[in-house]
Design an enzyme around this catalytic site. Structure first.
Site, PDB file in Angstrom:
ATOM      1  N   VAL A  27      30.107 -16.853 -17.180  1.00  9.97           N
ATOM      2  CA  VAL A  27      29.920 -18.386 -17.475  1.00  9.97           C
ATOM      3  C   VAL A  27      29.770 -18.267 -19.126  1.00  9.97           C
ATOM      4  O   VAL A  27      28.841 -18.087 -19.489  1.00  9.97           O
ATOM      5  CB  VAL A  27      28.963 -19.095 -16.729  1.00  9.97           C
ATOM      6  CG1 VAL A  27      28.910 -20.471 -17.089  1.00  9.97           C
ATOM      7  CG2 VAL A  27      28.939 -18.899 -15.478  1.00  9.97           C
ATOM      8  N   SER A  30      24.364 -15.618 -17.522  1.00 11.30           N
ATOM      9  CA  SER A  30      25.730 -15.045 -16.856  1.00 11.30           C
ATOM     10  C   SER A  30      26.600 -14.152 -17.853  1.00 11.30           C
ATOM     11  O   SER A  30      26.743 -14.727 -18.907  1.00 11.30           O
ATOM     12  CB  SER A  30      26.470 -16.117 -16.266  1.00 11.30           C
ATOM     13  OG  SER A  30      27.646 -15.690 -15.908  1.00 11.30           O
ATOM     14  N   GLY A  60      21.626 -18.312 -21.546  1.00 14.15           N
ATOM     15  CA  GLY A  60      21.728 -17.582 -22.684  1.00 14.15           C
ATOM     16  C   GLY A  60      22.298 -17.834 -23.594  1.00 14.15           C
ATOM     17  O   GLY A  60      22.941 -17.215 -24.577  1.00 14.15           O
ATOM     18  N   LEU A  90      21.723 -28.607 -23.764  1.00 15.10           N
ATOM     19  CA  LEU A  90      22.839 -29.619 -23.445  1.00 15.10           C
ATOM     20  C   LEU A  90      22.443 -29.976 -22.009  1.00 15.10           C
ATOM     21  O   LEU A  90      22.836 -31.206 -21.701  1.00 15.10           O
ATOM     22  CB  LEU A  90      24.041 -28.805 -23.397  1.00 15.10           C
ATOM     23  CG  LEU A  90      24.637 -28.555 -24.757  1.00 15.10           C
ATOM     24  CD1 LEU A  90      26.115 -27.775 -24.632  1.00 15.10           C
ATOM     25  CD2 LEU A  90      24.772 -29.824 -25.716  1.00 15.10           C
ATOM     26  N   ILE A 149      20.871 -28.749 -31.998  1.00 12.08           N
ATOM     27  CA  ILE A 149      19.916 -27.889 -32.089  1.00 12.08           C
ATOM     28  C   ILE A 149      18.541 -28.411 -32.353  1.00 12.08           C
ATOM     29  O   ILE A 149      17.272 -27.971 -32.153  1.00 12.08           O
ATOM     30  CB  ILE A 149      20.287 -26.937 -33.260  1.00 12.08           C
ATOM     31  CG1 ILE A 149      21.558 -25.895 -32.536  1.00 12.08           C
ATOM     32  CG2 ILE A 149      19.279 -25.866 -33.569  1.00 12.08           C
ATOM     33  CD1 ILE A 149      22.402 -25.263 -33.728  1.00 12.08           C
ATOM     34  N   GLU A 151      25.796 -36.116 -36.579  1.00 10.28           N
ATOM     35  CA  GLU A 151      24.730 -35.781 -37.400  1.00 10.28           C
ATOM     36  C   GLU A 151      24.132 -34.432 -37.267  1.00 10.28           C
ATOM     37  O   GLU A 151      22.752 -34.019 -37.378  1.00 10.28           O
ATOM     38  CB  GLU A 151      23.462 -36.638 -37.495  1.00 10.28           C
ATOM     39  CG  GLU A 151      24.091 -38.354 -38.211  1.00 10.28           C
ATOM     40  CD  GLU A 151      24.188 -38.119 -39.724  1.00 10.28           C
ATOM     41  OE1 GLU A 151      23.343 -37.003 -40.272  1.00 10.28           O
ATOM     42  OE2 GLU A 151      24.525 -38.847 -40.293  1.00 10.28           O
ATOM     43  N   GLN A 156      10.557 -33.817 -47.722  1.00  9.99           N
ATOM     44  CA  GLN A 156      11.971 -33.686 -47.186  1.00  9.99           C
ATOM     45  C   GLN A 156      12.396 -32.353 -47.942  1.00  9.99           C
ATOM     46  O   GLN A 156      12.567 -32.351 -48.848  1.00  9.99           O
ATOM     47  CB  GLN A 156      12.989 -35.021 -47.526  1.00  9.99           C
ATOM     48  CG  GLN A 156      14.417 -34.557 -47.255  1.00  9.99           C
ATOM     49  CD  GLN A 156      14.643 -34.458 -45.897  1.00  9.99           C
ATOM     50  OE1 GLN A 156      14.308 -35.281 -45.128  1.00  9.99           O
ATOM     51  NE2 GLN A 156      15.214 -33.278 -45.373  1.00  9.99           N
ATOM     52  N   LYS A 201      23.367 -25.908 -46.142  1.00 11.60           N
ATOM     53  CA  LYS A 201      24.150 -27.269 -45.988  1.00 11.60           C
ATOM     54  C   LYS A 201      23.008 -28.196 -46.782  1.00 11.60           C
ATOM     55  O   LYS A 201      21.733 -28.227 -46.522  1.00 11.60           O
ATOM     56  CB  LYS A 201      24.017 -27.444 -44.659  1.00 11.60           C
ATOM     57  CG  LYS A 201      24.232 -28.929 -44.073  1.00 11.60           C
ATOM     58  CD  LYS A 201      24.374 -29.210 -42.634  1.00 11.60           C
ATOM     59  CE  LYS A 201      24.214 -30.652 -42.387  1.00 11.60           C
ATOM     60  NZ  LYS A 201      24.024 -30.961 -40.941  1.00 11.60           N
TER      61      LYS A 201
HETATM   62  C1  LIG Z   1      31.601 -30.124 -29.640  1.00 14.59           C
HETATM   63  C2  LIG Z   1      30.124 -29.968 -29.925  1.00 14.59           C
HETATM   64  C3  LIG Z   1      29.836 -29.691 -31.282  1.00 14.59           C
HETATM   65  C4  LIG Z   1      28.650 -29.374 -31.567  1.00 14.59           C
HETATM   66  N1  LIG Z   1      28.040 -29.144 -32.720  1.00 14.59           N
HETATM   67  C5  LIG Z   1      26.678 -29.053 -33.167  1.00 14.59           C
HETATM   68  C6  LIG Z   1      26.135 -28.960 -34.245  1.00 14.59           C
HETATM   69  O1  LIG Z   1      27.048 -28.951 -35.135  1.00 14.59           O
HETATM   70  N2  LIG Z   1      24.993 -28.845 -34.341  1.00 14.59           N
HETATM   71  C7  LIG Z   1      23.913 -28.667 -33.718  1.00 14.59           C
HETATM   72  O2  LIG Z   1      22.901 -28.649 -33.924  1.00 14.59           O
HETATM   73  N3  LIG Z   1      24.553 -28.922 -32.290  1.00 14.59           N
HETATM   74  C8  LIG Z   1      25.804 -28.930 -31.916  1.00 14.59           C
HETATM   75  N4  LIG Z   1      26.251 -28.955 -30.715  1.00 14.59           N
HETATM   76  C9  LIG Z   1      25.356 -28.634 -29.558  1.00 14.59           C
HETATM   77  C10 LIG Z   1      25.194 -27.254 -29.324  1.00 14.59           C
HETATM   78  O3  LIG Z   1      26.518 -26.547 -29.340  1.00 14.59           O
HETATM   79  C11 LIG Z   1      24.187 -27.056 -28.332  1.00 14.59           C
HETATM   80  O4  LIG Z   1      22.969 -27.863 -28.456  1.00 14.59           O
HETATM   81  C12 LIG Z   1      23.669 -25.892 -28.193  1.00 14.59           C
HETATM   82  O5  LIG Z   1      24.707 -24.748 -28.298  1.00 14.59           O
HETATM   83  C13 LIG Z   1      23.162 -25.298 -26.894  1.00 14.59           C
HETATM   84  O6  LIG Z   1      23.714 -25.107 -26.005  1.00 14.59           O
HETATM   85  P1  LIG Z   1      23.066 -24.605 -24.583  1.00 14.59           P
HETATM   86  O7  LIG Z   1      22.430 -23.440 -24.709  1.00 14.59           O
HETATM   87  O8  LIG Z   1      22.367 -25.971 -24.244  1.00 14.59           O
HETATM   88  O9  LIG Z   1      24.229 -24.532 -23.557  1.00 14.59           O
HETATM   89  P2  LIG Z   1      25.457 -23.449 -23.508  1.00 14.59           P
HETATM   90  O10 LIG Z   1      25.758 -22.847 -24.758  1.00 14.59           O
HETATM   91  O11 LIG Z   1      26.690 -24.181 -22.586  1.00 14.59           O
HETATM   92  O12 LIG Z   1      24.665 -22.342 -22.689  1.00 14.59           O
HETATM   93  C14 LIG Z   1      24.576 -22.387 -21.148  1.00 14.59           C
HETATM   94  C15 LIG Z   1      24.162 -21.022 -20.759  1.00 14.59           C
HETATM   95  O13 LIG Z   1      24.058 -21.030 -19.349  1.00 14.59           O
HETATM   96  C16 LIG Z   1      24.503 -19.725 -18.671  1.00 14.59           C
HETATM   97  N5  LIG Z   1      24.593 -20.254 -17.353  1.00 14.59           N
HETATM   98  C17 LIG Z   1      25.314 -21.357 -16.863  1.00 14.59           C
HETATM   99  N6  LIG Z   1      25.261 -21.198 -15.440  1.00 14.59           N
HETATM  100  C18 LIG Z   1      24.772 -19.938 -15.133  1.00 14.59           C
HETATM  101  C19 LIG Z   1      24.287 -19.551 -13.793  1.00 14.59           C
HETATM  102  N7  LIG Z   1      24.689 -20.157 -12.688  1.00 14.59           N
HETATM  103  N8  LIG Z   1      23.816 -18.483 -13.810  1.00 14.59           N
HETATM  104  C20 LIG Z   1      23.368 -17.667 -15.025  1.00 14.59           C
HETATM  105  N9  LIG Z   1      23.631 -18.244 -16.232  1.00 14.59           N
HETATM  106  C21 LIG Z   1      24.299 -19.551 -16.192  1.00 14.59           C
HETATM  107  C22 LIG Z   1      25.783 -19.486 -19.413  1.00 14.59           C
HETATM  108  O14 LIG Z   1      26.022 -18.203 -19.281  1.00 14.59           O
HETATM  109  C23 LIG Z   1      25.240 -19.556 -20.900  1.00 14.59           C
HETATM  110  O15 LIG Z   1      24.604 -18.823 -21.328  1.00 14.59           O
HETATM  111  C24 LIG Z   1      27.656 -29.285 -30.472  1.00 14.59           C
HETATM  112  C25 LIG Z   1      28.030 -29.377 -29.042  1.00 14.59           C
HETATM  113  C26 LIG Z   1      29.426 -29.659 -29.099  1.00 14.59           C
HETATM  114  C27 LIG Z   1      29.948 -30.067 -27.475  1.00 14.59           C
HETATM  115  N1  LIG Z   2      14.514 -34.937 -41.256  1.00 15.29           N
HETATM  116  C1  LIG Z   2      15.531 -34.345 -40.767  1.00 15.29           C
HETATM  117  C2  LIG Z   2      16.727 -35.340 -40.625  1.00 15.29           C
HETATM  118  C3  LIG Z   2      17.612 -35.416 -42.005  1.00 15.29           C
HETATM  119  C4  LIG Z   2      17.192 -36.030 -43.015  1.00 15.29           C
HETATM  120  N2  LIG Z   2      18.232 -36.057 -43.831  1.00 15.29           N
HETATM  121  C5  LIG Z   2      19.286 -35.641 -43.197  1.00 15.29           C
HETATM  122  C6  LIG Z   2      20.624 -35.303 -43.738  1.00 15.29           C
HETATM  123  C7  LIG Z   2      21.618 -34.702 -42.822  1.00 15.29           C
HETATM  124 CL1  LIG Z   2      23.059 -34.366 -43.264  1.00 15.29          CL
HETATM  125  C8  LIG Z   2      21.154 -34.248 -41.540  1.00 15.29           C
HETATM  126  C9  LIG Z   2      19.866 -34.698 -41.249  1.00 15.29           C
HETATM  127  C10 LIG Z   2      18.925 -35.225 -41.997  1.00 15.29           C
HETATM  128  C11 LIG Z   2      15.805 -33.337 -41.641  1.00 15.29           C
HETATM  129  O1  LIG Z   2      15.092 -32.820 -42.542  1.00 15.29           O
HETATM  130  O2  LIG Z   2      16.768 -32.354 -41.178  1.00 15.29           O
END
Ligand SMILES: Cc1cc2nc3c(=O)[nH]c(=O)nc-3n(C[C@H](O)[C@H](O)[C@H](O)COP(=O)(O)OP(=O)(O)OC[C@H]3O[C@@H](n4cnc5c(N)ncnc54)[C@H](O)[C@@H]3O)c2cc1C
Ligand SMILES: N[C@@H](Cc1c[nH]c2cc(Cl)ccc12)C(=O)O
Length: 517
Positions: free
Chosen positions: A39, A36, A10, A350, A363, A359, A167, A75
């Site tokens: 977690v 969960s 979630g 993830l 998401i 970059e 864009q 942004k």
């Molecule tokens: C340092 C860092 C910075 C980031 N910055 C960016 C950013 O600026 N921009 C961006 O687009 N992305 C960023 N990301 C990526 C972004 O955080 C993730 O893509 C996004 O949060 C998705 O996470 P997730 O849902 O895949 O996993 P998680 O957030 O880890 O969620 C996992 C889920 O699984 C559940 N779960 C796990 N095991 C069980 C189980 N056994 N039973 C039931 N539930 C369970 C947990 O409860 C939780 O709800 C970053 C990641 C990191 C590590």
């Molecule tokens: N086409 C994507 C990627 C992208 C194009 N310019 C930027 C700039 C930054 Cl800061 C991040 C991402 C992007 C988009 O439009 O988001």
């Protein structure tokens, strides 16, 4: 037929997938999400791509409906600080390069030898001026700053990211935990069945396909298609189905991060409409301004820096406001699954793959994964051709981004610490060395970059090469034979437009304060 979908997890991935599938298939496809209570989610992930608006658009959500609940902000760019040398910065904006006589303004900027000391991004683009002046991209009446860039506004279009050919000029920052809560509420009101429980076992049938989940308190949960959104754990795809994970660590060594949530007074301090990425001795620090707090974190390589050193570095970067705040230390699994879809299980988020957040692609990968899942949605026969095509698209997307990020380290002029020196000697992904040689002769434009869809246009590569100091050493020979009058007109136009917009547009914090109501 796939008659039901079960999502485990979630976080952002789980709730984006659940709401998107409901928005696509409605009641025809029941969706259950198990998350969960114990977690935790990863707790970061706050900066996005401009194309994330297609996701909100798909759900039928306008900015005023979701932004205030998620403390969201605009942004317009990423500001890179100290990647070239101490005190230097440039912006990677959501803006394509204008073209004069068939060549981009960046080519013309190189010809002019730097245009009287104006940085390439200031000279070629409008958005950097709005960033420096902390402007909102919208007027108080909600009108986008430049009508010609407005490609349809809030009208529902249901396009997907890879179908967009313009864009859009901005993306969002938001609080990841608040977005998950918002989407959970939105999803459950639209019929997603939410089960708050731990999955303790994943059972398979004789063919090895997932038959059901066993939960601690809700018994067995059955479904046809299972989506693994369990984050770095990869509970279904890796732990149960045993799919291999291909590490990218040989080319992208940052494997840890430490993050802080810093409260701010937006009225007094204003709000920068951009993400900042500041290069440090063994990595870089992100700064993401949200409405009411800043999200910040140090991304580093454990080969060069310990978690204690990293936390100390981050706290000194933030200053006195960091006192008493709790740090979130995160290990990052960098790379991708060999296949993100195996049998009746698809990993999104993830659990599918991740590269460091330089970059803001996390998401974006989620959105790409779910859009492609809908495009390759399986029928009764689970046609392997659909599954293979899905896996190819997801793999190429991650590999393209891997190459774009590798470029950041290879091209950065900085080489003053062991970390930055090693970045110049590391292996390159296959095919990249040849492309890099090409960019030494001329900036990429229509082609010449990683050839499969990975979200980034050639202009982004040109911006990074110029900003980081790795641009072609000589002027494009054709430009010596062209009349530069049209380019001059365009440079003048950029300057005039920037000045006018800075004067006309409201401050971002003022615009968002009104939106908050
Ligand atoms: C340092 C860092 C910075 C980031 N910055 C960016 C950013 O600026 N921009 C961006 O687009 N992305 C960023 N990301 C990526 C972004 O955080 C993730 O893509 C996004 O949060 C998705 O996470 P997730 O849902 O895949 O996993 P998680 O957030 O880890 O969620 C996992 C889920 O699984 C559940 N779960 C796990 N095991 C069980 C189980 N056994 N039973 C039931 N539930 C369970 C947990 O409860 C939780 O709800 C970053 C990641 C990191 C590590
Ligand atoms: N086409 C994507 C990627 C992208 C194009 N310019 C930027 C700039 C930054 Cl800061 C991040 C991402 C992007 C988009 O439009 O988001």
């Amino acid at each position: 037929m796939v008659n039901s979908v079960v999502i485990v997890g979630g976080g952002t991935a789980g709730w984006m997938t659940a709401t998107y599938l409901r928005a696509t298939f409605g009641d025809r496809l029941p969706v259950t999400l198990v998350e969960s209570a114990d977690v935790p989610t990863v707790g970061v992930g706050e900066a996005t791509f401009s194309t994330v608006r297609h996701f909100f658009d798909y759900l039928g959500l306008a900015e005023h409906e979701w932004m205030p609940s998620c403390n969201a902000s605009y942004k317009l760019a990423i500001r890179f600080e100290n990647w070239r040398g101490t005190g230097e910065h440039f912006y990677h904006p959501f803006e394509r390069l204008r073209v004069a006589d068939g060549f981009s303004l960046a080519d013309w900027w190189l010809k002019s030898g730097g245009r009287d000391g104006r940085r390439f991004d200031e000279a070629c683009y409008v958005l950097p001026a709005l960033c420096e002046a902390k402007r909102s991209p919208k007027h108080f009446d909600g009108e986008l700053f430049e009508r010609s860039l407005h490609d349809g506004g809030d009208r529902l279009r249901r396009t997907t990211m890879s179908q967009q050919d313009t864009q859009f000029p901005y993306a969002y920052h938001f609080d990841a935990a608040r977005l998950a809560t918002f989407l959970a509420d939105f999803g459950t009101r639209r019929g997603v069945r939410r089960v708050l429980d731990d999955v303790v076992e994943v059972r398979q049938d004789d063919r090895g396909w997932i038959s059901h989940l066993v939960t601690r308190e809700h018994g067995e949960i059955r479904g046809d298609l299972f989506i693994d959104c369990t984050g770095f754990r990869g509970l279904l795809l890796n732990k149960t189905l045993g799919e291999d994970f291909v590490s990218f660590q040989d080319v992208l060594p940052n494997d840890r991060a430490v993050a802080l949530r810093v409260p701010t007074d937006v009225e007094r301090e204003g709000m920068a409409p951009y993400t900042t990425a500041s290069a440090r001795d063994s990595g870089w620090i992100w700064t993401i301004p949200l409405f009411g707090r800043i999200g910040t974190g140090y991304v580093y390589s454990s080969q060069f820096c310990s978690p204690e050193e990293a936390e100390k570095e981050l706290r000194s970067f933030v200053g006195p406001r960091a006192e008493g705040l709790e740090a979130n230390h995160i290990r990052m699994r960098i790379g991708r699954n060999r296949r993100s879809w195996v049998k009746n299980c698809v990993a999104v988020g993830l659990s599918s793959g991740f590269v460091e957040p330089l970059e803001s692609t996390g998401i974006f990968f989620i959105q790409h994964g779910i859009e492609q899942l809908v495009k390759h949605f399986p029928g009764e026969d689970w046609d392997p051709a659909l599954v293979d095509a899905y896996n190819d698209r997801v793999a190429c997307c991650l590999e393209g981004v891997r190459e774009f990020l590798t470029l950041h380290y290879r091209a950065a002029a900085r080489a003053d610490t062991p970390y930055w020196k090693a970045a110049k000697e590391r292996a390159l992904p296959e095919g990249m060395a040849e492309r890099l040689r090409g960019w030494e002769a001329r900036l990429p434009d229509g082609g010449g970059v990683y050839p499969y869809y990975h979200g980034f246009d050639p202009y982004s590569y040109a911006v990074m090469l110029l900003g980081l100091g790795h641009h072609p050493a000589r002027v494009h020979p054709a430009l010596e034979l062209l009349d530069g009058a049209e380019a001059e007109r365009q440079f003048a136009d950029v300057r005039r437009q920037s000045e006018r917009l800075v004067a006309e547009l409201p401050a971002q914090h003022a615009y968002l304060a009104r939106l908050q109501g």
